[in-house]
Design a protein around this motif. Structure first.
Motif, PDB file in Angstrom:
ATOM      1  N   UNK A  44      12.537  21.345  33.054  1.00 28.95           N
ATOM      2  CA  UNK A  44      13.788  20.674  32.841  1.00 28.95           C
ATOM      3  C   UNK A  44      13.963  19.361  33.600  1.00 28.95           C
ATOM      4  N   UNK A  45      13.937  18.173  33.045  1.00 28.58           N
ATOM      5  CA  UNK A  45      14.190  17.117  33.543  1.00 28.58           C
ATOM      6  C   UNK A  45      15.414  16.215  33.084  1.00 28.58           C
ATOM      7  N   UNK A  46      15.866  15.395  33.723  1.00 27.25           N
ATOM      8  CA  UNK A  46      17.138  14.881  33.429  1.00 27.25           C
ATOM      9  C   UNK A  46      17.583  13.359  33.945  1.00 27.25           C
ATOM     10  N   UNK A  47      18.185  12.591  33.192  1.00 29.69           N
ATOM     11  CA  UNK A  47      18.419  11.171  33.475  1.00 29.69           C
ATOM     12  C   UNK A  47      19.245  11.309  34.731  1.00 29.69           C
ATOM     13  N   UNK A  48      19.563  10.159  35.424  1.00 30.92           N
ATOM     14  CA  UNK A  48      20.644   9.984  36.097  1.00 30.92           C
ATOM     15  C   UNK A  48      21.958   9.774  35.283  1.00 30.92           C
ATOM     16  N   UNK A  49      23.135  10.212  35.934  1.00 32.28           N
ATOM     17  CA  UNK A  49      24.528   9.809  35.223  1.00 32.28           C
ATOM     18  C   UNK A  49      24.697   8.383  34.908  1.00 32.28           C
ATOM     19  N   UNK A  50      24.260   7.617  35.893  1.00 35.00           N
ATOM     20  CA  UNK A  50      24.239   5.997  35.815  1.00 35.00           C
ATOM     21  C   UNK A  50      23.571   5.620  34.655  1.00 35.00           C
ATOM     22  N   UNK A  51      22.396   6.167  34.688  1.00 34.40           N
ATOM     23  CA  UNK A  51      21.589   5.609  33.418  1.00 34.40           C
ATOM     24  C   UNK A  51      22.093   6.107  31.839  1.00 34.40           C
ATOM     25  N   UNK A  52      22.614   7.332  31.724  1.00 35.28           N
ATOM     26  CA  UNK A  52      23.218   7.906  30.891  1.00 35.28           C
ATOM     27  C   UNK A  52      24.402   7.198  30.460  1.00 35.28           C
ATOM     28  N   UNK A  53      25.202   6.828  31.231  1.00 28.57           N
ATOM     29  CA  UNK A  53      26.479   6.118  31.199  1.00 28.57           C
ATOM     30  C   UNK A  53      26.163   4.648  30.637  1.00 28.57           C
ATOM     31  N   UNK A  54      25.032   4.108  30.941  1.00 29.27           N
ATOM     32  CA  UNK A  54      24.734   2.604  30.658  1.00 29.27           C
ATOM     33  C   UNK A  54      24.315   2.954  29.287  1.00 29.27           C
ATOM     34  N   UNK A  55      23.702   3.797  28.777  1.00 25.91           N
ATOM     35  CA  UNK A  55      23.359   3.943  27.312  1.00 25.91           C
ATOM     36  C   UNK A  55      24.604   4.013  26.467  1.00 25.91           C
ATOM     37  N   UNK A 110      23.067  21.096  34.876  1.00 27.12           N
ATOM     38  CA  UNK A 110      23.208  20.642  36.138  1.00 27.12           C
ATOM     39  C   UNK A 110      24.764  20.289  36.361  1.00 27.12           C
ATOM     40  N   UNK A 111      25.580  21.202  37.145  1.00 29.73           N
ATOM     41  CA  UNK A 111      26.850  20.955  37.119  1.00 29.73           C
ATOM     42  C   UNK A 111      27.403  19.564  37.592  1.00 29.73           C
ATOM     43  N   UNK A 112      26.383  19.177  38.734  1.00 30.44           N
ATOM     44  CA  UNK A 112      26.645  17.883  39.401  1.00 30.44           C
ATOM     45  C   UNK A 112      26.725  16.663  38.480  1.00 30.44           C
ATOM     46  N   UNK A 113      25.523  16.669  37.757  1.00 26.22           N
ATOM     47  CA  UNK A 113      25.205  15.503  36.738  1.00 26.22           C
ATOM     48  C   UNK A 113      26.634  15.733  35.795  1.00 26.22           C
ATOM     49  N   UNK A 114      26.890  16.668  35.217  1.00 24.70           N
ATOM     50  CA  UNK A 114      27.995  16.867  34.409  1.00 24.70           C
ATOM     51  C   UNK A 114      29.257  16.381  34.751  1.00 24.70           C
ATOM     52  N   UNK A 115      29.606  16.562  36.042  1.00 17.55           N
ATOM     53  CA  UNK A 115      30.748  16.101  36.637  1.00 17.55           C
ATOM     54  C   UNK A 115      30.882  14.758  36.818  1.00 17.55           C
TER      55      UNK A 115
END
Length: 185
Positions: A137-148, A171-176
């Motif tokens: 499992x690998x995930x982008x940062x919230x900031x990167x996803x929001x930039x997209x 990842x609950x922290x990511x989703x929040x």
């Protein structure tokens, strides 16, 4: 004379079997395509197909990580390629290369147009027998996803996004953080 390359979830799970079932592909790739495909195209352009070197000539870079091919009626499977650990290092998809407004939603997947898809993570840590997801499992940062998301809304006027992630809410922290960022916007 056209180079045909296949990839996707099937070669990730059944490397040799995919190549054995068909010889229609020149190469079959597994792993992160952003890493494997450019290396494959460069090697193919510089060295040609594996096994086509004149006698006594160096064999080039073959076998390449993440590449499967036929040579002398045998399937050759390259070693595992290095996975992209930091998904934030990837550029945004080059959506400007296609006519975004010609795409129509799959029935039942979107509520309004224009629409598109997005991926915020790769893989899944579970080992379900029915699933094609890689077990890392690998995930982008919230900031990167929001930039997209910002780019999609501002550049393309996107009103609906389908997230193609195997285990997005893992990842609950990511989703929040991601959802709070959407609310702030």
């Amino acid at each position: 004379d056209i180079l045909i390359v296949a990839g996707g979830p099937h070669p990730n799970l059944m490397k040799k079997e995919v190549a054995e079932y068909t010889r229609a592909f020149d190469y079959v790739c597994f792993g992160d395509g952003e890493v494997v495909i450019p290396r494959l195209l460069e090697a193919h352009e510089r060295h040609g197909r594996p096994g086509t070197e004149p006698p006594g000539a160096p064999t080039g870079p073959w076998p390449l990580p993440g590449v499967i091919y036929w040579q002398d009626d045998e399937v050759v499977v390259g070693p595992e390629p290095q996975a992209i650990e930091d998904l934030d290092t990837l550029p945004l998809p080059a959506r400007e290369l296609v006519d975004m407004y010609r795409y129509r939603p799959s029935i039942g997947h979107f509520r309004q147009e224009p629409c598109t898809t997005m991926i915020m993570s790769r893989g899944c840590p579970h080992h379900c027998t029915f699933c094609v997801a890689a077990d890392d499992f690998r995930q982008r940062s919230p900031a990167d996803a929001l930039a997209e998301v910002d780019h999609l809304v501002q550049r393309w006027g996107i009103r609906d996004i389908l997230f193609y992630d195997e285990d997005l809410p893992r990842n609950r922290d990511f989703m929040v953080a991601f959802c709070e960022g959407l609310i702030d916007r």
